[in-house]
Design a protein around this motif. Structure first.
Motif, PDB file in Angstrom:
ATOM      1  N   ARG A 137      54.242  29.395  91.207  1.00  0.00           N
ATOM      2  CA  ARG A 137      55.583  29.840  91.590  1.00  0.00           C
ATOM      3  C   ARG A 137      56.006  29.203  92.911  1.00  0.00           C
ATOM      4  O   ARG A 137      55.240  29.195  93.876  1.00  0.00           O
ATOM      5  CB  ARG A 137      55.636  31.360  91.732  1.00  0.00           C
ATOM      6  CG  ARG A 137      55.261  32.123  90.477  1.00  0.00           C
ATOM      7  CD  ARG A 137      55.414  33.623  90.680  1.00  0.00           C
ATOM      8  NE  ARG A 137      55.036  34.368  89.484  1.00  0.00           N
ATOM      9  CZ  ARG A 137      53.861  34.966  89.311  1.00  0.00           C
ATOM     10  NH1 ARG A 137      52.954  34.908  90.270  1.00  0.00           N
ATOM     11  NH2 ARG A 137      53.589  35.622  88.205  1.00  0.00           N
ATOM     12  N   VAL A 138      57.225  28.703  92.921  1.00  0.00           N
ATOM     13  CA  VAL A 138      57.930  28.367  94.157  1.00  0.00           C
ATOM     14  C   VAL A 138      59.280  29.036  94.021  1.00  0.00           C
ATOM     15  O   VAL A 138      60.011  28.773  93.065  1.00  0.00           O
ATOM     16  CB  VAL A 138      58.091  26.849  94.342  1.00  0.00           C
ATOM     17  CG1 VAL A 138      58.759  26.558  95.692  1.00  0.00           C
ATOM     18  CG2 VAL A 138      56.747  26.132  94.253  1.00  0.00           C
ATOM     19  N   ASP A 190      43.501  31.920  95.078  1.00  0.00           N
ATOM     20  CA  ASP A 190      44.789  32.608  94.981  1.00  0.00           C
ATOM     21  C   ASP A 190      45.367  32.673  96.384  1.00  0.00           C
ATOM     22  O   ASP A 190      44.690  33.099  97.320  1.00  0.00           O
ATOM     23  CB  ASP A 190      44.615  34.024  94.419  1.00  0.00           C
ATOM     24  CG  ASP A 190      45.948  34.660  94.044  1.00  0.00           C
ATOM     25  OD1 ASP A 190      46.901  33.906  93.760  1.00  0.00           O
ATOM     26  OD2 ASP A 190      46.031  35.893  94.035  1.00  0.00           O
ATOM     27  N   GLY A 191      46.604  32.242  96.526  1.00  0.00           N
ATOM     28  CA  GLY A 191      47.197  32.267  97.850  1.00  0.00           C
ATOM     29  C   GLY A 191      48.695  32.125  97.795  1.00  0.00           C
ATOM     30  O   GLY A 191      49.269  31.622  96.831  1.00  0.00           O
ATOM     31  N   ALA A 229      46.518  23.198  99.403  1.00  0.00           N
ATOM     32  CA  ALA A 229      47.549  22.905  98.402  1.00  0.00           C
ATOM     33  C   ALA A 229      48.873  23.566  98.779  1.00  0.00           C
ATOM     34  O   ALA A 229      49.941  22.971  98.600  1.00  0.00           O
ATOM     35  CB  ALA A 229      47.088  23.371  97.022  1.00  0.00           C
ATOM     36  N   ILE A 230      48.813  24.786  99.308  1.00  0.00           N
ATOM     37  CA  ILE A 230      50.043  25.456  99.756  1.00  0.00           C
ATOM     38  C   ILE A 230      50.725  24.621 100.830  1.00  0.00           C
ATOM     39  O   ILE A 230      51.951  24.406 100.790  1.00  0.00           O
ATOM     40  CB  ILE A 230      49.732  26.872 100.276  1.00  0.00           C
ATOM     41  CG1 ILE A 230      49.333  27.778  99.110  1.00  0.00           C
ATOM     42  CG2 ILE A 230      50.932  27.464 101.015  1.00  0.00           C
ATOM     43  CD1 ILE A 230      48.772  29.125  99.542  1.00  0.00           C
ATOM     44  N   ARG A 231      49.962  24.124 101.786  1.00  0.00           N
ATOM     45  CA  ARG A 231      50.550  23.293 102.842  1.00  0.00           C
ATOM     46  C   ARG A 231      51.139  22.008 102.277  1.00  0.00           C
ATOM     47  O   ARG A 231      52.226  21.570 102.687  1.00  0.00           O
ATOM     48  CB  ARG A 231      49.484  22.982 103.896  1.00  0.00           C
ATOM     49  CG  ARG A 231      49.049  24.203 104.711  1.00  0.00           C
ATOM     50  CD  ARG A 231      48.197  23.812 105.898  1.00  0.00           C
ATOM     51  NE  ARG A 231      46.875  23.372 105.492  1.00  0.00           N
ATOM     52  CZ  ARG A 231      45.816  24.173 105.389  1.00  0.00           C
ATOM     53  NH1 ARG A 231      45.924  25.473 105.634  1.00  0.00           N
ATOM     54  NH2 ARG A 231      44.645  23.697 105.027  1.00  0.00           N
ATOM     55  N   ASP A 232      50.442  21.405 101.327  1.00  0.00           N
ATOM     56  CA  ASP A 232      50.930  20.157 100.737  1.00  0.00           C
ATOM     57  C   ASP A 232      52.221  20.377  99.948  1.00  0.00           C
ATOM     58  O   ASP A 232      53.146  19.553 100.005  1.00  0.00           O
ATOM     59  CB  ASP A 232      49.856  19.556  99.820  1.00  0.00           C
ATOM     60  CG  ASP A 232      48.635  19.064 100.585  1.00  0.00           C
ATOM     61  OD1 ASP A 232      48.730  18.882 101.822  1.00  0.00           O
ATOM     62  OD2 ASP A 232      47.577  18.879  99.948  1.00  0.00           O
ATOM     63  N   ILE A 259      50.376  30.520  94.335  1.00  0.00           N
ATOM     64  CA  ILE A 259      49.571  29.741  93.392  1.00  0.00           C
ATOM     65  C   ILE A 259      48.236  30.434  93.131  1.00  0.00           C
ATOM     66  O   ILE A 259      47.719  31.161  93.964  1.00  0.00           O
ATOM     67  CB  ILE A 259      49.321  28.302  93.893  1.00  0.00           C
ATOM     68  CG1 ILE A 259      48.621  28.302  95.257  1.00  0.00           C
ATOM     69  CG2 ILE A 259      50.640  27.528  93.963  1.00  0.00           C
ATOM     70  CD1 ILE A 259      48.211  26.909  95.735  1.00  0.00           C
ATOM     71  N   ALA A 260      47.697  30.199  91.944  1.00  0.00           N
ATOM     72  CA  ALA A 260      46.404  30.764  91.561  1.00  0.00           C
ATOM     73  C   ALA A 260      45.591  29.691  90.836  1.00  0.00           C
ATOM     74  O   ALA A 260      45.329  29.793  89.636  1.00  0.00           O
ATOM     75  CB  ALA A 260      46.583  31.989  90.677  1.00  0.00           C
ATOM     76  N   PRO A 261      45.194  28.635  91.545  1.00  0.00           N
ATOM     77  CA  PRO A 261      44.437  27.573  90.886  1.00  0.00           C
ATOM     78  C   PRO A 261      42.967  27.952  90.730  1.00  0.00           C
ATOM     79  O   PRO A 261      42.480  28.925  91.325  1.00  0.00           O
ATOM     80  CB  PRO A 261      44.588  26.403  91.856  1.00  0.00           C
ATOM     81  CG  PRO A 261      44.653  27.066  93.200  1.00  0.00           C
ATOM     82  CD  PRO A 261      45.410  28.355  92.964  1.00  0.00           C
TER      83      PRO A 261
END
Length: 231
Positions: free
Chosen positions: A70-71, A111-112, A32-35, A101-103
């Protein structure tokens, strides 16, 4: 490192804890971080990027979970996570941003975080690269020396200074588990007096430019090398 039968009480887990589940949550979080990063463009307003990130998480089958998505762009990258961003910040053509993010995936917490650069500003590129590199340097010390969470963050602070950055201790690492970890333990990794167990903790590295112009962030779960290679 402690075995599962001798874990510190702070490292207990809930009834739904699963190694495979935690790794799935982590894998989906990193993807998700990459997306999200691939969808961020210069000219975007930070608030719009946050909305986009939430939509990407939901579309990925992840639940918005235990801290805000957060972004953060540009000057907002120096702010502590619990402090609100300055509104209306626009990502410039040469700029830095990070995602935090913490999905939740089913019963398990993800969390990442990671930092990204648009353009070719060498200071931004170095800061983003150093945040991730320092994360892995600290992780290797954890693997090899089995030192406490307190000493891990002491090492991180020393290394950050040697790189020319300041380490933000407002982000001192925390537990992660089957949801919700806060029902088990809310203390920080930087205060943990023994060697952390694998798959129980998030290591957070937030580097700040000494002149407080920008920062970079990287966080992930403390895991051995073999678990990292699975992703």
């Amino acid at each position: 490192m402690m075995t599962p039968t001798t874990l510190n009480p702070a490292e207990r887990v809930g009834p739904a804890f699963s190694v495979e589940g935690m790794l799935q949550a982590r894998g989906k979080t990193r993807q998700a971080i990459r997306d999200i990063a691939a969808s961020v463009r210069p000219g975007m307003v930070e608030e719009d990027a946050v909305t986009m990130a939430r939509n990407i998480l939901i579309d990925s089958g992840l639940q918005l979970s235990w801290h805000p998505t957060r972004v953060r762009f540009g000057s907002n990258t120096i702010k502590p996570m619990k402090q609100a961003s300055l509104p209306g910040v626009v990502l410039q053509k040469d700029d830095i941003f990070f995602i935090d993010i913490a999905p939740r995936f089913e019963s398990w917490e993800g969390d990442g975080g990671a930092s990204f650069v648009v353009g070719s500003n060498e200071e931004y590129l170095r800061c983003a690269a150093d945040a991730e590199a320092l994360f892995h340097a600290v992780r290797q010390v954890w693997l090899n020396e089995k030192i406490s969470g307190q000493r891990l963050y002491q090492y991180a602070e020393q290394q950050a200074k040697s790189m020319g950055w300041e380490l933000n201790f407002d982000l001192p690492g925390h537990r992660v588990s089957d949801f919700p970890h806060a029902a088990i333990h809310t203390g920080s990794l930087a205060d943990f007096e023994t060697s952390p167990a694998s798959m129980r903790w998030i290591l957070e590295i937030h580097l700040l430019d000494p002149q407080k112009r920008f920062g970079a962030f990287f966080e992930d779960m403390l895991l051995d090398d073999a678990s990292y290679k699975r992703l």
